[in-house]
Structure formats: C-alpha cells, structure tokens
Design a protein around this motif. Structure first.
Motif, short mmCIF file in Angstrom:
data_model
loop_
_atom_site.label_atom_id
_atom_site.label_comp_id
_atom_site.label_asym_id
_atom_site.label_seq_id
_atom_site.Cartn_x
_atom_site.Cartn_y
_atom_site.Cartn_z
N THR A 55 -2.98 22.29 8.74
CA THR A 55 -1.99 23.12 9.42
C THR A 55 -1.49 24.17 8.45
OG1 THR A 55 -1.31 21.24 10.79
CG2 THR A 55 0.21 23.12 10.67
N GLY A 56 -1.27 25.40 8.94
CA GLY A 56 -0.76 26.46 8.08
C GLY A 56 0.70 26.24 7.72
N GLY A 57 1.10 26.71 6.54
CA GLY A 57 2.48 26.58 6.10
C GLY A 57 2.58 26.68 4.60
N THR A 58 3.77 26.43 4.08
CA THR A 58 4.00 26.44 2.63
C THR A 58 4.12 25.01 2.14
OG1 THR A 58 5.17 28.55 2.77
CG2 THR A 58 5.52 27.22 0.80
N CYS A 59 3.17 24.57 1.33
CA CYS A 59 3.22 23.20 0.80
C CYS A 59 4.12 23.19 -0.43
CB CYS A 59 1.81 22.72 0.44
SG CYS A 59 1.79 21.03 -0.22
N ASN A 60 5.31 22.64 -0.27
CA ASN A 60 6.24 22.60 -1.39
C ASN A 60 6.74 21.19 -1.68
OD1 ASN A 60 7.75 22.50 0.99
ND2 ASN A 60 9.53 23.45 0.04
N ALA A 61 6.08 20.17 -1.08
CA ALA A 61 6.46 18.79 -1.35
C ALA A 61 5.33 17.86 -0.95
CB ALA A 61 7.73 18.42 -0.57
N THR B 60 0.85 -1.18 0.00
CA THR B 60 0.00 0.00 0.00
C THR B 60 0.89 1.24 0.00
OG1 THR B 60 -1.66 -1.19 1.32
CG2 THR B 60 -1.89 1.20 1.16
N VAL B 61 0.58 2.17 -0.89
CA VAL B 61 1.36 3.41 -1.02
C VAL B 61 0.54 4.55 -0.42
CG1 VAL B 61 2.47 5.02 -2.60
CG2 VAL B 61 2.45 2.57 -3.12
N TYR B 62 1.20 5.37 0.40
CA TYR B 62 0.55 6.51 1.04
C TYR B 62 1.25 7.81 0.65
CZ TYR B 62 -1.21 2.81 4.11
OH TYR B 62 -1.79 1.67 4.60
N CYS B 63 0.55 8.93 0.83
CA CYS B 63 1.17 10.22 0.60
C CYS B 63 0.64 11.23 1.60
CB CYS B 63 0.94 10.71 -0.83
SG CYS B 63 -0.73 11.29 -1.16
N GLN B 64 1.36 12.35 1.71
CA GLN B 64 0.96 13.42 2.64
C GLN B 64 1.60 14.72 2.20
OE1 GLN B 64 2.39 12.97 6.70
NE2 GLN B 64 0.52 13.90 7.50
N PRO B 65 0.81 15.80 2.12
CA PRO B 65 1.41 17.10 1.78
C PRO B 65 2.23 17.61 2.96
CG PRO B 65 -0.90 17.38 2.36
CD PRO B 65 -0.65 15.90 2.33
N ILE B 66 3.42 18.10 2.67
CA ILE B 66 4.31 18.55 3.74
C ILE B 66 5.00 19.86 3.36
CG2 ILE B 66 4.77 16.19 4.51
CD1 ILE B 66 7.53 16.42 3.15
N GLN B 67 5.56 20.49 4.35
CA GLN B 67 6.41 21.65 4.16
C GLN B 67 7.84 21.25 4.49
OE1 GLN B 67 5.51 25.72 5.82
NE2 GLN B 67 7.23 25.24 7.15
N MET B 68 8.74 21.48 3.54
CA MET B 68 10.17 21.23 3.77
C MET B 68 10.92 22.51 3.47
SD MET B 68 10.90 17.39 2.28
CE MET B 68 12.54 17.38 3.00
N ARG B 69 11.05 23.37 4.49
CA ARG B 69 11.68 24.66 4.28
C ARG B 69 12.55 25.03 5.47
NH1 ARG B 69 9.89 27.73 0.25
NH2 ARG B 69 10.60 29.64 1.24
N THR B 70 13.52 25.85 5.20
CA THR B 70 14.35 26.45 6.25
C THR B 70 14.15 27.96 6.17
OG1 THR B 70 16.02 24.71 6.13
CG2 THR B 70 16.69 26.80 7.09
N GLU B 71 13.84 28.57 7.28
CA GLU B 71 13.65 30.02 7.29
C GLU B 71 14.80 30.72 8.03
OE1 GLU B 71 11.55 31.23 5.38
OE2 GLU B 71 10.31 29.46 4.97
N ARG B 72 14.80 30.61 9.36
CA ARG B 72 15.85 31.27 10.13
C ARG B 72 16.56 30.25 11.01
NH1 ARG B 72 15.59 36.49 9.28
NH2 ARG B 72 17.12 36.98 10.88
N VAL B 73 17.89 30.35 11.06
CA VAL B 73 18.72 29.47 11.87
C VAL B 73 19.61 30.33 12.74
CG1 VAL B 73 20.47 27.65 11.86
CG2 VAL B 73 18.69 27.68 10.08
N LEU B 74 19.43 30.27 14.07
CA LEU B 74 20.21 31.07 15.01
C LEU B 74 20.17 32.56 14.67
CD1 LEU B 74 23.33 28.77 15.50
CD2 LEU B 74 21.37 29.04 17.03
N GLY B 75 19.02 33.01 14.17
CA GLY B 75 18.86 34.41 13.84
C GLY B 75 19.26 34.78 12.43
#
Length: 218
Positions: free
Chosen positions: A185-191, A119-134
């Motif tokens: 959930t709010g976010g940017t769906c890019n994958a 059985t194959v499953y899928c799910q919309p996700i966000q894979m992003r980096t915004e800020r790291v240590l400021g």
C-alpha cells in the motif's frame, strides 16, 4: 493487567486445565505455588479451580499485603497463604537453624506469567497526521507514538521470532534475523509495529495483535 478481561480468562483456563491434568495423573493433592504473586489474582484462580493448597510468593511487601487482603476478602483464606519472600529463597524443608519451612509441602503445580511458547510479529506501518477538519496538523507527527494515533498497514505481517520456552539453553543464545518486507500500500513508512502471541498451554493463547478486538494491551 488486572483489568484485562481477555488475559484473565486465558490464564484461568490454563490454570484450571493444569490442575485438572494433575488430578488426572493421579495426584491426591494439588499444591500450587504462585511465583511472583503480585495482586494475588492467579492464586485466587488456582483456589477457585480446586487446588488443595495455594502459596503465593511475592517479594514486594506492599503487593504481598494487597494480595493477602484480597485472598481473605474473597473467602479463600483457609486454603491460600501469601508470603513476603523471594521465591528463590523459599524451601519445603526446615532450615539448618531449625526455622520451620516456608512451604508445608512441595508444590506440584507452579503458576507464573511465563508461557510455554511465544511468537513475535512485525508489520511496516504509517503513523501520521496530515489534515484534520481542513487544518494542516502534520506538525503533530513528532508525537506519533501516542496510543490514539491513527495508523495504516503498508506491508504484510511478518514473523520475527518464535520461542519454545522449554529450550532454555537455546533461548539464552544471541540471535539475529534479517527481514525483507515489501509494501503493498502507498504511504510514508515511519514505524514498524511489533506484537506477540503467547501460548499458555496446548489450548490457550494470548494475543496483542492490533487486529484482535480484545487483546492484552502491553
């Protein structure tokens, strides 16, 4: 894959169960054919599970050599033989030219890395980096497919396809599924993440789900 403990344990359970079932059905001898033996790990499992004879067929010369050495070094050389052949070309009968058969007798258990169902499953996700240590590190998003990338689920898990591998003819036909996924959930769906569950037999499963701590990483 050889180092994947969950995969190995699942396959060994399934192989042991298959041999036990065959003996329970009255088989005097259990002869196993390992199709595409690779490193020989499944052949070793079959031997340890009590098979009377194991033949591993591996088309790659180098891998066949590795498997043959592994069989001997682990003490199973008397019952397990590796042959450097395409399994589609081996036979249990003597060749027309008098050449001896590849198999001393027909196998009554076949071992290979094809399950009974999946059985194959899928799910919309966000894979992003915004800020790291400021610091603004959003420019790294062009490489979001790296395994260490952080991700966030945006929608529910959805089943895409289910396969019964006994239905060979049906599985050869083209198929198309239209999916409608709703974000929770709010976010940017890019994958869209995909994974699968393999049903090795009636009792044994393998998972590649990101929600399973121990899974078969592909």
């Amino acid at each position: 894959m050889v180092l994947d403990g969950m995969r190995n344990e699942a396959y060994e359970r399934a192989i042991t169960r298959a041999i036990e079932i065959k003996r329970g059905l009255g088989a005097k001898k259990v002869n196993v054919l390992d199709i595409g033996a690779g490193s020989g790990i499944l052949s070793l499992m079959a031997d340890r599970a009590g098979a009377d004879r194991v033949i591993g067929a591996e088309i790659g010369q180098h891998m066949c050599d590795v498997a043959a050495e592994a069989v001997v070094m682990n003490g199973y050389g008397a019952k397990c033989l590796m042959i450097n052949e395409d399994v589609r070309r081996i036979d249990a009968a003597a060749k027309p030219d008098g050449t001896p058969p590849d198999l001393e007798q027909k196998a009554n258990v076949c071992v290979f890395e094809v399950p009974m169902a999946a059985t194959v499953y899928c799910q919309p996700i966000q894979m992003r980096t915004e800020r790291v240590l400021g610091f603004d590190m959003a420019q790294a998003n062009q490489w979001r497919w790296r395994p260490e990338s952080q991700w966030k689920a945006l929608g529910c898990v959805t089943e895409v396809f289910a396969f019964d591998f006994h239905e060979a003819e049906a599985n050869m036909q083209a198929a198309e599924v239209a999916l409608h996924m709703t974000a929770h959930t709010g976010g940017t769906c890019n994958a869209v993440a995909f994974w699968f569950t393999l049903q090795l037999d009636e009792e044994t499963e393998l998972h590649t789900s990101p929600y399973t701590d121990k899974n078969w990483k592909t």
